[in-house]
Design an enzyme around this catalytic site. Sequence first.
Site, PDB file in Angstrom:
ATOM      1  N   THR A  59      -3.726  -1.834   0.248  1.00 49.14           N
ATOM      2  CA  THR A  59      -3.381  -1.292  -1.067  1.00 49.14           C
ATOM      3  C   THR A  59      -4.399  -1.714  -2.108  1.00 49.14           C
ATOM      4  O   THR A  59      -5.050  -0.885  -2.730  1.00 49.14           O
ATOM      5  CB  THR A  59      -1.979  -1.654  -1.564  1.00 49.14           C
ATOM      6  OG1 THR A  59      -0.992  -1.167  -0.656  1.00 49.14           O
ATOM      7  CG2 THR A  59      -1.716  -0.999  -2.933  1.00 49.14           C
ATOM      8  N   TRP A  82       0.610  -5.303   8.049  1.00 53.09           N
ATOM      9  CA  TRP A  82       0.211  -3.967   7.591  1.00 53.09           C
ATOM     10  C   TRP A  82      -0.875  -3.408   8.527  1.00 53.09           C
ATOM     11  O   TRP A  82      -0.723  -2.337   9.065  1.00 53.09           O
ATOM     12  CB  TRP A  82      -0.338  -4.045   6.166  1.00 53.09           C
ATOM     13  CG  TRP A  82       0.627  -3.817   5.057  1.00 53.09           C
ATOM     14  CD1 TRP A  82       0.661  -2.759   4.197  1.00 53.09           C
ATOM     15  CD2 TRP A  82       1.689  -4.686   4.630  1.00 53.09           C
ATOM     16  NE1 TRP A  82       1.676  -2.912   3.277  1.00 53.09           N
ATOM     17  CE2 TRP A  82       2.317  -4.084   3.521  1.00 53.09           C
ATOM     18  CE3 TRP A  82       2.174  -5.916   5.087  1.00 53.09           C
ATOM     19  CZ2 TRP A  82       3.396  -4.676   2.861  1.00 53.09           C
ATOM     20  CZ3 TRP A  82       3.241  -6.497   4.437  1.00 53.09           C
ATOM     21  CH2 TRP A  82       3.846  -5.880   3.341  1.00 53.09           C
ATOM     22  N   ASN A 138       4.402  -2.331   8.773  1.00 55.09           N
ATOM     23  CA  ASN A 138       4.826  -1.831   7.475  1.00 55.09           C
ATOM     24  C   ASN A 138       4.661  -0.319   7.323  1.00 55.09           C
ATOM     25  O   ASN A 138       3.549   0.207   7.413  1.00 55.09           O
ATOM     26  CB  ASN A 138       4.033  -2.522   6.365  1.00 55.09           C
ATOM     27  CG  ASN A 138       4.462  -2.069   4.993  1.00 55.09           C
ATOM     28  OD1 ASN A 138       5.534  -2.417   4.511  1.00 55.09           O
ATOM     29  ND2 ASN A 138       3.628  -1.244   4.356  1.00 55.09           N
ATOM     30  N   GLU A 139       5.788   0.366   7.102  1.00 53.55           N
ATOM     31  CA  GLU A 139       5.808   1.797   6.766  1.00 53.55           C
ATOM     32  C   GLU A 139       5.071   2.670   7.777  1.00 53.55           C
ATOM     33  O   GLU A 139       4.546   3.731   7.431  1.00 53.55           O
ATOM     34  CB  GLU A 139       5.264   2.026   5.354  1.00 53.55           C
ATOM     35  CG  GLU A 139       6.120   1.363   4.290  1.00 53.55           C
ATOM     36  CD  GLU A 139       5.540   1.466   2.888  1.00 53.55           C
ATOM     37  OE1 GLU A 139       4.394   1.953   2.749  1.00 53.55           O
ATOM     38  OE2 GLU A 139       6.210   1.041   1.938  1.00 53.55           O
ATOM     39  N   GLU A 149      11.452  -3.581   0.470  1.00 49.62           N
ATOM     40  CA  GLU A 149      10.373  -3.433  -0.513  1.00 49.62           C
ATOM     41  C   GLU A 149      10.862  -2.452  -1.568  1.00 49.62           C
ATOM     42  O   GLU A 149      11.323  -1.354  -1.245  1.00 49.62           O
ATOM     43  CB  GLU A 149       9.071  -2.940   0.107  1.00 49.62           C
ATOM     44  CG  GLU A 149       7.933  -2.875  -0.919  1.00 49.62           C
ATOM     45  CD  GLU A 149       6.615  -2.436  -0.303  1.00 49.62           C
ATOM     46  OE1 GLU A 149       6.327  -2.860   0.836  1.00 49.62           O
ATOM     47  OE2 GLU A 149       5.886  -1.667  -0.951  1.00 49.62           O
TER      48      GLU A 149
END
Length: 612
Positions: free
Chosen positions: A96, A138, A184-185, A261
């Site tokens: 990010t 991530w 993550n995601e 989150e």
Amino acid sequence: MKAMVGAPSSAGRAAVPLLLCAMLAPGGTYVLDDSDGLGREFDGIGALSGGGATSRLLVNYPEPYRSEILDYLFKPNFGASLHILKVEIGGDGQTTDGTEPSHMHYALDEDYFRGYEWWLMKEAKKRNPNITLMGLPWSFPGWLGKGFNWPYVNLQLTAYYIISWIVGAKHYHNLDIDYVGIWNERTFDINYIKMLRKMLNNQGLQQVKIIASDNLWEPISASMLLDPELLKAIDVIGAHYPGTCTVMDATLTGKKLWSSEDFSTFNNALGAGCWGRILNQNYINGYMTSTIAWNLVASYYQQLPYGRSGLMTAQEPWSGHYVVESPIWISAHTTQFTQPGWYYLKTVGHLEKGGSYVALTDGLGNLTIIVETMVNSSGSFTLELHEDELFTLTTLTTGRKGNHRLPPESQPFPARYEDDFNIHYPPFSEAPNFADQTGVFEYFINTEDSGDHHFTLRQVLNQRPITWAADASNTISIIGDYKWTNLTITCDVYIETPEKGGVFIAGRVNKGGIFIRSAEGVFFWLFANGRYRVTSDLAGWSVYDLGHVDVTAKKWYTLTLIIKGHFSSGMLNGKLLWENVSVSFPKNGWAAIGTYSFDFAQFDNFHVDATL
């Protein structure tokens, strides 16, 4: 106006009706009642460091300011007083706002002192020994993918990699990790989750709980209902940005439900109000017993994506300036007057004219009520509770609004800045103020050079990681003031890869984070095959100038980039190589260093002068 009243309480909770009868709410009666038992167990409020590199600048703060910031985040009954700290398990990829280094860059490499998340967890534990610790990956180092951008090629190997991080946390830092996530995601793999649970148990880590899948409620919830072994392996279902709602499948699992989150909002008063609403309504609407904010502290360059999206802001280690933003105190309304292990009352809900209320008890006679009127509330409560406010009523007497002396005034990044990287025992693996955007740049001891370049900064990745975002094809680390326009950058460079290797220095770099692939600026490249190039973009598609030079790998060279107005010039070892190349865009941006590909290279004696 009608009273919010309490029904007769169960034994041991005689304080309940006395407190509740003091509250008035507009337009209706709101009964708080525990005679029918209690609601779900409260698991705590937390925040996330990482996803990514969101705490990058925090570690460079001088004392006492760094400790003061940590107090506002973690010290009980002082500031945010967080119950949970969730950190990124660094995987070398852009996640990010930067990259976070892995504890295993390569297959046979282990180093449990890279990065700053270990340090941050220890500082949190120092202030609150009871804080819950969580880890979530991530990105992953490239070697786990065996040529594929996929962490599930070898399930056992990936599980070993994650478990080594958990074991390393305990062995080297005496940190007990309470929860670990999957990816993550991104896509989860059912067999991987089962493998991770099995290997955790085999390592004597039965107490480490698994949370999945840190994405949406589905398909993980339905998958658990269809697979008893998977249902048993997962302890908590964690969803991201659920909008305060859950789905039927998730509740049918009987598992704890968390917003693992949330927030991700500019930390002004409006963002604080959003956070206050989320903290109440995640339970009221969605039965979520924990909410975790992204991010913990906005400690990254503000012009990177999602600037100032932390509970507080600490983005100026060079000045010591920081800001205790409103979300800190919004958090305190819940965290300072509850603890994990308390229970929600079943009688929680919405106010008729906007807003909501929750009540929690420890079962020992203590009660806390949090009321928020963050959405379209008209009228007022007694105790001067008006529209767009949050109020806590409690039997506890321990909460307070902690404060330190005012921090220093805000100052821009120094217009003259230099770093020779000459440090024998660096407290962190990364040099101050450099923010890696692709690749990993670490302090390095050059055993082949006992002279001027014994201590350097080295790009240490030799292959592309398993990415979470769109990492660049080149490695790059940014530094400085985004407003810089005219500047001179000088740096010694050392290309380690013959023929194909290359390095650059750059100015006016205008993008970073998840947008790093499209970064523009003025990039001065030097290649081991005897070429140089000047481009307007990191990708190298738009070429201003190019030519041949007497350059090879395994030698030190000094590059100088001069940008002034609409023109730029470059020097090699103090001699002019190109000059007066027109550069009209961008007008300003960071300074940067980097490599042509995922190759080893070293940098030394970095210097910027932006006083021109």
